[in-house]
Scaffold this motif. Structure first.
Motif, PDB file in Angstrom:
ATOM      1  N   ILE B 428       0.049   0.160 -13.379  1.00  0.00           N
ATOM      2  CA  ILE B 428      -0.742  -0.528 -12.311  1.00  0.00           C
ATOM      3  C   ILE B 428      -0.007  -2.180 -12.531  1.00  0.00           C
ATOM      4  O   ILE B 428       0.480  -2.398 -13.545  1.00  0.00           O
ATOM      5  CB  ILE B 428      -2.079  -0.636 -12.551  1.00  0.00           C
ATOM      6  CG1 ILE B 428      -2.562  -1.077 -13.934  1.00  0.00           C
ATOM      7  CG2 ILE B 428      -2.630   0.682 -12.270  1.00  0.00           C
ATOM      8  CD1 ILE B 428      -4.046  -1.281 -13.824  1.00  0.00           C
ATOM      9  N   PRO B 429      -0.402  -2.854 -11.717  1.00  0.00           N
ATOM     10  CA  PRO B 429       0.171  -4.381 -11.466  1.00  0.00           C
ATOM     11  C   PRO B 429      -0.243  -4.979 -12.926  1.00  0.00           C
ATOM     12  O   PRO B 429      -1.597  -4.985 -13.155  1.00  0.00           O
ATOM     13  CB  PRO B 429      -0.314  -5.157 -10.306  1.00  0.00           C
ATOM     14  CG  PRO B 429      -0.425  -3.683  -9.311  1.00  0.00           C
ATOM     15  CD  PRO B 429      -0.854  -2.570 -10.129  1.00  0.00           C
ATOM     16  N   GLY B 430       0.701  -5.769 -13.672  1.00  0.00           N
ATOM     17  CA  GLY B 430       0.326  -6.764 -14.358  1.00  0.00           C
ATOM     18  C   GLY B 430      -0.337  -7.900 -14.286  1.00  0.00           C
ATOM     19  O   GLY B 430      -0.702  -8.084 -13.177  1.00  0.00           O
ATOM     20  N   LYS B 431      -0.759  -8.696 -15.212  1.00  0.00           N
ATOM     21  CA  LYS B 431      -1.275 -10.082 -14.899  1.00  0.00           C
ATOM     22  C   LYS B 431      -0.400 -10.979 -14.118  1.00  0.00           C
ATOM     23  O   LYS B 431      -0.808 -12.015 -13.497  1.00  0.00           O
ATOM     24  CB  LYS B 431      -1.899 -10.433 -16.214  1.00  0.00           C
ATOM     25  CG  LYS B 431      -3.052  -9.890 -16.576  1.00  0.00           C
ATOM     26  CD  LYS B 431      -3.739 -10.291 -17.814  1.00  0.00           C
ATOM     27  CE  LYS B 431      -4.672  -9.537 -18.356  1.00  0.00           C
ATOM     28  NZ  LYS B 431      -5.203  -9.661 -19.749  1.00  0.00           N
ATOM     29  N   GLN B 432       0.930 -10.899 -14.721  1.00  0.00           N
ATOM     30  CA  GLN B 432       1.802 -12.021 -13.984  1.00  0.00           C
ATOM     31  C   GLN B 432       2.280 -11.604 -12.590  1.00  0.00           C
ATOM     32  O   GLN B 432       3.291 -10.715 -12.687  1.00  0.00           O
ATOM     33  CB  GLN B 432       3.005 -12.263 -15.031  1.00  0.00           C
ATOM     34  CG  GLN B 432       2.586 -13.085 -16.456  1.00  0.00           C
ATOM     35  CD  GLN B 432       3.957 -13.296 -17.013  1.00  0.00           C
ATOM     36  OE1 GLN B 432       4.411 -12.231 -17.600  1.00  0.00           O
ATOM     37  NE2 GLN B 432       4.154 -14.562 -17.172  1.00  0.00           N
ATOM     38  N   LEU B 433       1.655 -12.050 -11.541  1.00  0.00           N
ATOM     39  CA  LEU B 433       2.306 -11.581 -10.249  1.00  0.00           C
ATOM     40  C   LEU B 433       3.019 -12.709  -9.755  1.00  0.00           C
ATOM     41  O   LEU B 433       2.948 -13.959 -10.249  1.00  0.00           O
ATOM     42  CB  LEU B 433       1.052 -11.384  -9.280  1.00  0.00           C
ATOM     43  CG  LEU B 433       0.071 -10.168  -9.735  1.00  0.00           C
ATOM     44  CD1 LEU B 433      -1.074  -9.899  -8.932  1.00  0.00           C
ATOM     45  CD2 LEU B 433       0.969  -8.968  -9.774  1.00  0.00           C
ATOM     46  N   PRO B 434       4.003 -12.502  -8.753  1.00  0.00           N
ATOM     47  CA  PRO B 434       4.542 -13.684  -8.230  1.00  0.00           C
ATOM     48  C   PRO B 434       3.577 -14.678  -7.524  1.00  0.00           C
ATOM     49  O   PRO B 434       2.642 -14.111  -7.015  1.00  0.00           O
ATOM     50  CB  PRO B 434       5.402 -12.933  -7.009  1.00  0.00           C
ATOM     51  CG  PRO B 434       5.663 -11.664  -7.547  1.00  0.00           C
ATOM     52  CD  PRO B 434       4.542 -11.279  -8.321  1.00  0.00           C
ATOM     53  N   VAL B 435       3.664 -15.879  -7.756  1.00  0.00           N
ATOM     54  CA  VAL B 435       2.791 -16.860  -7.160  1.00  0.00           C
ATOM     55  C   VAL B 435       2.514 -16.516  -5.678  1.00  0.00           C
ATOM     56  O   VAL B 435       3.349 -16.183  -4.752  1.00  0.00           O
ATOM     57  CB  VAL B 435       3.481 -18.317  -7.060  1.00  0.00           C
ATOM     58  CG1 VAL B 435       2.599 -18.966  -6.607  1.00  0.00           C
ATOM     59  CG2 VAL B 435       3.728 -18.794  -8.614  1.00  0.00           C
ATOM     60  N   GLY B 436       1.393 -16.651  -5.530  1.00  0.00           N
ATOM     61  CA  GLY B 436       0.661 -16.235  -3.994  1.00  0.00           C
ATOM     62  C   GLY B 436       0.356 -14.785  -3.767  1.00  0.00           C
ATOM     63  O   GLY B 436      -0.193 -14.276  -2.772  1.00  0.00           O
ATOM     64  N   MET B 437       0.981 -13.837  -4.731  1.00  0.00           N
ATOM     65  CA  MET B 437       0.665 -12.435  -4.373  1.00  0.00           C
ATOM     66  C   MET B 437      -0.698 -11.761  -4.977  1.00  0.00           C
ATOM     67  O   MET B 437      -0.900 -12.074  -6.188  1.00  0.00           O
ATOM     68  CB  MET B 437       1.821 -11.708  -5.042  1.00  0.00           C
ATOM     69  CG  MET B 437       1.853 -10.056  -4.817  1.00  0.00           C
ATOM     70  SD  MET B 437       2.917  -9.330  -5.669  1.00  0.00           S
ATOM     71  CE  MET B 437       4.540  -9.488  -4.561  1.00  0.00           C
ATOM     72  N   ARG B 438      -1.302 -11.003  -4.149  1.00  0.00           N
ATOM     73  CA  ARG B 438      -2.405 -10.178  -4.727  1.00  0.00           C
ATOM     74  C   ARG B 438      -2.032  -8.656  -4.172  1.00  0.00           C
ATOM     75  O   ARG B 438      -1.067  -8.579  -3.343  1.00  0.00           O
ATOM     76  CB  ARG B 438      -3.713 -10.431  -4.178  1.00  0.00           C
ATOM     77  CG  ARG B 438      -4.141 -11.919  -4.802  1.00  0.00           C
ATOM     78  CD  ARG B 438      -5.178 -12.505  -3.808  1.00  0.00           C
ATOM     79  NE  ARG B 438      -4.996 -13.882  -3.497  1.00  0.00           N
ATOM     80  CZ  ARG B 438      -5.941 -14.653  -3.303  1.00  0.00           C
ATOM     81  NH1 ARG B 438      -7.263 -14.344  -3.243  1.00  0.00           N
ATOM     82  NH2 ARG B 438      -5.757 -15.894  -3.225  1.00  0.00           N
ATOM     83  N   VAL B 439      -2.662  -7.900  -4.903  1.00  0.00           N
ATOM     84  CA  VAL B 439      -2.313  -6.346  -4.673  1.00  0.00           C
ATOM     85  C   VAL B 439      -3.633  -5.654  -4.534  1.00  0.00           C
ATOM     86  O   VAL B 439      -4.521  -5.974  -4.827  1.00  0.00           O
ATOM     87  CB  VAL B 439      -1.660  -5.820  -5.966  1.00  0.00           C
ATOM     88  CG1 VAL B 439      -1.144  -4.422  -5.710  1.00  0.00           C
ATOM     89  CG2 VAL B 439      -0.614  -6.693  -6.526  1.00  0.00           C
ATOM     90  N   ALA B 440      -3.182  -4.712  -3.454  1.00  0.00           N
ATOM     91  CA  ALA B 440      -4.735  -4.282  -2.983  1.00  0.00           C
ATOM     92  C   ALA B 440      -4.566  -2.706  -2.625  1.00  0.00           C
ATOM     93  O   ALA B 440      -3.276  -2.410  -2.448  1.00  0.00           O
ATOM     94  CB  ALA B 440      -5.333  -4.894  -1.812  1.00  0.00           C
ATOM     95  N   GLY B 441      -5.389  -1.807  -2.635  1.00  0.00           N
ATOM     96  CA  GLY B 441      -5.164  -0.261  -2.192  1.00  0.00           C
ATOM     97  C   GLY B 441      -4.453   0.461  -3.572  1.00  0.00           C
ATOM     98  O   GLY B 441      -4.559   0.263  -4.706  1.00  0.00           O
ATOM     99  N   ALA B 442      -3.985   1.432  -2.954  1.00  0.00           N
ATOM    100  CA  ALA B 442      -3.245   2.354  -4.039  1.00  0.00           C
ATOM    101  C   ALA B 442      -2.132   1.715  -4.811  1.00  0.00           C
ATOM    102  O   ALA B 442      -1.918   2.061  -6.162  1.00  0.00           O
ATOM    103  CB  ALA B 442      -2.625   3.545  -3.086  1.00  0.00           C
ATOM    104  N   ALA B 443      -1.504   0.740  -4.231  1.00  0.00           N
ATOM    105  CA  ALA B 443      -0.332  -0.145  -4.985  1.00  0.00           C
ATOM    106  C   ALA B 443      -1.216  -0.809  -6.212  1.00  0.00           C
ATOM    107  O   ALA B 443      -0.604  -1.260  -7.213  1.00  0.00           O
ATOM    108  CB  ALA B 443       0.259  -1.071  -4.133  1.00  0.00           C
ATOM    109  N   ASN B 444      -2.463  -0.972  -6.171  1.00  0.00           N
ATOM    110  CA  ASN B 444      -3.246  -1.591  -7.240  1.00  0.00           C
ATOM    111  C   ASN B 444      -3.850  -0.694  -8.166  1.00  0.00           C
ATOM    112  O   ASN B 444      -4.914  -1.048  -8.846  1.00  0.00           O
ATOM    113  CB  ASN B 444      -4.048  -2.815  -6.593  1.00  0.00           C
ATOM    114  CG  ASN B 444      -4.888  -3.544  -7.538  1.00  0.00           C
ATOM    115  OD1 ASN B 444      -4.057  -4.160  -8.399  1.00  0.00           O
ATOM    116  ND2 ASN B 444      -6.037  -4.070  -7.397  1.00  0.00           N
TER     117      ASN B 444
END
Lengths: 193, 982
Positions: B428-444
């Motif tokens: 699943i997405p890690g803690k270091q995301l590109p600046v300004g990005m959030r993740v939602a739904g199945a991608a999360n």
């Protein structure tokens, strides 16, 4: 009587074309003066402009137009602005040489009238056209009417000013005028249905 | 062929039939089909051959993750190999052919590779074909190259048009599935500037493939309603057919919009647009990709991902098989059986790797819990599956679900590492995301619909608040949360047959274990050794399984084993799209001087000089070679007068109370005391003391100077001066502006130059030598009142002037000068003649100012003023730069006057070996001098000034030349300068 006389030529031979929902025309009646602000001389220059041109010096990124619409000041950076003098609206006393004389030592003036090709793109499709080559956010909330920006389009430096919701004045170096025109016309072609 | 596998339902437009060809077979489909769904509807199971073993392959998925069904699309110059049938929107007249086979798709000669599979294991090419060595280049490599590769290029220039563009938004929503649509609705409804992009042409993602409900209506209908609402909002830009392929710095995303790929012809319009999207916030709502399971012969046509099978039935009304078996390790797999059974499709068997109670009752289906698929049968399409209980069950389609992997790729594009979820058995997405990005739904990692909708909505609402907008009153859309539990099951350990992990690269479970045995245990090495995860799908359905197998081999956990780095692009982007319109003459801007049209009329030959087009020479009728033209131009200038357009020289206006002081610091020679109306040659050094550029600067008034630079360095000199002003001496009152474009400037050179100019300058100006001597300048009027600048300077060594007028008069002035000069036989001369004359005069230019030479080397050491500080003056004093053994710019004359000298030759003592130790210097510039009647050269030579008269070898191994040359003064013509002062 001079043995030879010189006839002026505009960079794009006064190009003008109407397309569906957008028009593109070269502006040839504009003189362009660069005015540099002497060190610590901003206040003096501002008061000179107010007195001689009846125009308030705009802030950086903004432009201001005189009441008679003959003069438009583009504040490009803290110590430089361009003055666009619309010869079709200028009075006999509102000429380039008069302006230079009026400013005196309050500003360092360099004639840039032949340095630029100036085009106006106008029409409801203008933003869609520019979107293909212009990195500036043209949303009206961000780039308002009378806002100006230095940017680049297709590797060419461009100074742009928003005239109205859908009208922009674009200045790009004269020597590459044909490339700039091509960049715009390709964008017009590419955005037509 | 009729659409034998088409059933009722789905979103295809049945009133709009479409005719298309696959391998020259005419088939029909409907608007709204993909090529894959149309092939399935037509019962076409065999679609491609595999990469290495040439195994028969069919359609495996329903999206961009497709590893198998790669086809060549269109024909001729428009042909594109390796396109995924699952993402090609069907259009009337579409032509596709299968690829990667010798002979027909059905009878592929290279299918013989499959028989040699034991010899073609991972990395076989590193171990085989080693002997005899001589055959590698001549036989083995050509054969392997011929056999390898996916698809074939047309070898014709791409005739399609591409474009680029820039978009801006408050929120970029990546993916228009349930999370993305909910997010766009929440943010768009609140007034934020929103862009929502999805790779599909029908927005909704899995909502169009599943049978769920949202707000009491079919999920697909809800999606359509939301899309209609979003399209009606002026602040929302809905972009179907658009893949956000990369997350870059500062909230910038790369997106590829396929504008006309769904049309038969693009009609000259851009086929695709590569957008650069500037976002304040981004939401990754890219959904998830279903995972395959490794079991014996799990690659046959008809074996598909369970979610894809469901999608073909629900969205397109296309049935992948009449008798479908299911192999799953999770609840969602069962939904496929439920949906298919509801459509009346026979479910022959359900095998669940979990030893639990059956999730649902499926009529007539054999259900095996805690089991697995042991093997499959069917050479060109599945016919039966063998269960772990020994039973063989007939099936022409096997739906496989190994669970869902979030599409986290874009979260990792800036080196972020994903986290492992034990609950979901996936990354699943890690803690270091590109600046300004959030993740939602199945991608999360949120897998059930109700939660996906609320996560999309809530995340967007939080962004709305951060933007200072008021969030919408209504809450998130409501839907049930379906059962999604599962249990990791990567591959069948008891399997005795080859079990594919990566279908695109023919990588099997055994290959991964072999890589481990051979020490390729790092994930990055595993990828490169086995080719796992390469090519168009980048292992979207394979990577996690491969990691799990490697983890098992190494007795590590999967997160300990690691993951490969995801890099842009997420899915393939044509090179043409990256190039955009920058092809051919559109590649870069072209700069023209004001006299270009006139020069064209004279038949001038042009050369690119940076971005400028400059006239090289002006041939006359009857002249047979360029040399003839150039010689004539030089001779005429030296004997009478010539005109050269020098508009391209850099010009910088320098003004301010401290302008003179500033120039005094910029140039190594003095400028503070330059009188008004005088010009001075200036040499500019870099900080390290080496020569940077040269030119002339005229003092127009006390605080106003007009500087020229070389054409090549116009920009770099201006940048250098701005740096010096802004960073080194901000307290100086000085202002710079380029006037290169403002002035058209012409060199008028030759003994009759004064006579010619006297015919164009206005009457009151005195051009006499006394009134306007060498190095004078003035502002005056010409041709009846046109303002101009006149400089008495000479690059040719002749009596010469440079006259400048506003660019608008450039063309007219050139024509006027030519008319005025008729009585003197005036000639236009190009930059070749200009070059010849400056070499004859010994003037340095680009070849001498190459960044490696000093003022001392150039013979201008004494110009570096000791009386002041200037850029580079201190470091120019370094001992090594002032050595007695240093270089000096000298002239070279061939001993045999019929020899032709060439730039680049190196100087050697007679008899000395051609070694670096013996190198005496090099030839920088050469020309044939029509004035002297032989070739001449300039060059840097060690201790050159003390070696005049010495004979050296000009050794040029590149052009196989070895000539004797004599060292002479660099000033071949008028060394005392009498002509230019005359």
């Amino acid at each position: 009587m001079a043995r030879h006389t010189l006839i002026a030529q505009s960079p794009l031979a006064e190009f003008s074309c109407e397309y569906r929902d957008v028009s593109l025309a070269e502006l040839t009646k504009l003189s362009v003066l660069a005015i540099a602000t002497p060190l610590d001389g901003e206040a003096a220059l501002a008061s000179h402009l107010l007195a001689s041109c009846s125009t308030v010096m705009p802030t950086v990124g903004k432009s201001a137009t005189s009441d008679d619409e003959a003069l438009t000041l583009l504040r490009l950076q803290s110590d430089q602005m361009f003055v666009l003098l619309d010869e079709s609206k200028a009075s006999s006393t509102n000429t380039v040489s008069n302006l230079v004389e009026k400013l005196g030592a309050a500003g360092y003036v360099t004639d840039q009238s032949d340095s630029w090709v100036i085009l106006r793109i106008d029409g409801v499709r203008s933003r869609a056209v520019l979107e293909r080559i212009c990195p500036i956010n043209l949303n009206l909330d961000y780039f308002k009417i009378a806002d100006i920006a230095r940017t680049q389009m297709q590797h060419l430096s461009v100074i742009m000013r928003r005239d109205s919701d859908d009208s922009f004045v674009l200045m790009s170096p004269r020597s590459s005028a044909t490339s700039f025109l091509r960049a715009l016309t390709i964008s017009i072609e590419n955005t037509s249905d | 062929m009729t659409q034998s596998n088409r059933i009722d339902g789905g979103s295809v437009e049945r009133g709009q039939p479409i005719s298309f060809k696959f391998n020259n077979k005419v088939l029909t489909g409907y608007t709204g089909d993909t090529l894959a769904s149309a092939l399935i509807a037509n019962g076409q199971r065999l679609v491609a051959r595999s990469f290495k073993f040439h195994r028969p392959r069919g359609i495996f998925s329903a999206g961009s993750e497709e590893p198998s069904a790669l086809v060549q699309l269109r024909e001729g110059a428009h042909q594109e190999p390796n396109t995924r049938a699952t993402v090609i929107e069907l259009f009337d007249g579409l032509t596709a052919t299968s690829q990667n086979h010798r002979g027909s798709l059905e009878h592929d000669f290279l299918a013989i590779n499959d028989l040699f599979a034991p010899f073609l294991s991972a990395g076989f090419y590193y171990k085989t074909f080693m002997w005899p060595k001589a055959l590698w280049e001549k036989l083995y490599e050509p054969f392997i190259r011929s056999a390898a590769g996916l698809g074939r290029l047309s070898f014709k220039a791409d005739e399609d048009v591409y474009d680029k563009g820039f978009l801006h938004c408050d929120l970029l929503v990546i993916g228009a599935g349930p999370a993305g649509l909910a997010a766009a609705l929440a943010a768009g409804g609140a007034g934020a500037e929103v862009i929502i992009a999805d790779e599909d042409f029908l927005l909704g993602g899995r909502l169009n493939a599943d049978s769920y409900q949202i707000q009491g209506k079919a999920a697909s209908a809800w999606a359509a309603d939301v899309v209609a609402k979003l399209n009606a909002l002026a602040n929302v830009r809905v972009m179907p057919r658009t893949t956000v392929y990369g997350a870059f710095d500062h909230g910038i995303y790369g997106a590829l919009e396929r504008k006309t790929d769904h049309l038969y012809s693009s009609d000259g319009k851009p086929r695709q647009i590569s957008w650069k999207v500037y976002s304040k916030h981004a939401m990754l709502c890219a959904g998830a990709t279903e995972q395959h399971i490794g079991f014996g012969n799990n690659d046959r046509p008809g074996i598909m991902l369970a979610g894809a099978v469901r999608a073909y039935v629900n969205r397109w009304g296309a049935v992948p098989g009449k008798r479908v078996a299911l192999f799953t390790n999770n609840d969602d797999g069962w939904q496929t059986a439920i949906d298919l059974a509801a459509k009346g499709i026979e479910i022959s068997a359900i095998v669940d790797s979990r030893d639990i109670a059956p999730v649902a009752d499926i009529l007539n289906a054999q259900i095996l819990m805690g089991g697995y698929i042991a093997d499959t049968s069917g050479r060109k399409g599945l016919t039966s599956v063998k269960l772990s209980n020994g039973q063989t069950v007939p099936a022409d389609c096997l739906a496989v679900s190994g669970g869902w992997n979030p599409n986290i790729h874009l979260t990792c594009h800036q080196r972020g590492r994903p986290s492992w979820s034990e609950d979901l058995s996936t990354f699943i997405p890690g803690k270091q995301l590109p600046v300004g990005m959030r993740v939602a739904g199945a991608a999360n990692g949120t897998m059930s619909l109700g939660k996906i909708l609320s996560e999309g909505w809530d995340t967007a609402s939080a962004i709305v608040r951060e933007l200072g907008l008021e969030e919408m009153d209504q809450g998130a859309p409501l839907a049930d949360n379906e059962a999604m539990s599962g249990e990791a099951y990567w591959y069948v350990k008891e399997c005795k047959h080859r079990a594919w992990v990566d279908l695109q690269n023919d990588v099997t479970v055994k290959d991964i274990k072999q890589a481990h045995l051979e020490g390729f245990r790092s994930v990055e090495l595993l990828k490169r050794y086995t080719t796992l995860g390469m090519a168009t799908d980048q292992g979207k359905t394979a990577n996690v399984t491969a990691l799990a197998i490697m983890a098992e081999c190494t007795n590590q956990t999967i997160p300990e084993t690691g993951t490969t780095m995801f890099r842009p692009p997420y899915t393939p982007v044509p090179i043409g799209a990256f190039a955009g319109r920058a092809r051919g003459k559109e590649f870069r801007p072209v700069r023209y001087t004001p006299t270009h049209k006139w020069a064209e009329e004279q038949g001038a030959s042009f050369v690119e000089s940076g971005a400028w087009m400059r006239a090289q020479w002006f041939p006359l009728e009857g002249e047979k070679s360029w040399r003839e033209s150039v010689d004539r131009e030089v001779t005429q200038v030296r004997s009478s007068v010539g005109i050269c357009d020098v508009t391209t020289l850099g010009k910088i206006d320098v003004q301010g109370r401290n302008a003179a002081e500033f120039l005094n610091k910029i140039y190594c020679n003095g400028f503070a005391k330059l009188p008004i109306s005088k010009v001075r040659y200036g040499l500019m050094l870099r900080e390290d003391g080496f020569a940077m550029d040269d030119g002339t600067t005229a003092r127009l008034s006390e605080n106003h100077f007009a500087m020229t630079t070389t054409t090549a360095n116009a920009v770099s000199v201006f940048r250098h001066m701005e740096f010096c002003h802004q960073c080194l001496w901000p307290d100086l009152d000085v202002h710079l502006i380029s006037t290169t474009e403002q002035w058209a400037q012409f060199a008028v050179a030759g003994p009759n130059s004064r006579n010619l100019l006297s015919k164009v300058v206005d009457d009151d100006f005195d051009l006499s030598n006394d009134a306007f001597p060498f190095m004078a300048c003035t502002e005056l009027s010409i041709c009846g009142g046109t303002p101009a600048r006149l400089f008495r300077i000479s690059f040719s060594g002749e009596l010469a002037y440079e006259v400048a007028v506003a660019a608008r008069y450039g063309d007219a002035l050139m024509r006027a000068l030519m008319v005025a000069g008729e009585e003197f036989g005036v000639v236009p001369y190009g930059i070749e003649a200009l070059g010849v004359m400056r070499i004859e005069k010994g003037h340095a230019a680009g070849p001498e100012l190459n960044g490696q030479t000093t003022a001392q080397d150039l013979g201008m050491g004494r110009m570096v003023s000791k009386a002041k500080d200037s850029i580079g003056s201190a470091l120019s004093e370094r001992e090594a730069l002032n050595s007695e053994n240093g270089l000096a710019l000298m002239g070279l004359r061939p001993i045999n006057v019929s020899d032709t000298l060439a730039s680049g030759a190196h100087f050697l003592e007679p008899g000395a070996a051609a070694t670096m130790e013996n190198d005496q210097g090099w030839m920088t510039s050469t020309a044939f001098s029509p004035s002297l009647g032989h070739s001449i050269g300039l060059g840097f030579i060690r201790r050159g000034q003390s070696r005049i008269g010495e004979v050296l070898r000009a050794y040029d191994p590149v052009r196989n030349s070895d000539l004797k040359v004599e060292i002479v003064s660099p000033h071949f013509i008028d060394p005392e300068g009498e002509r230019l002062r005359g």
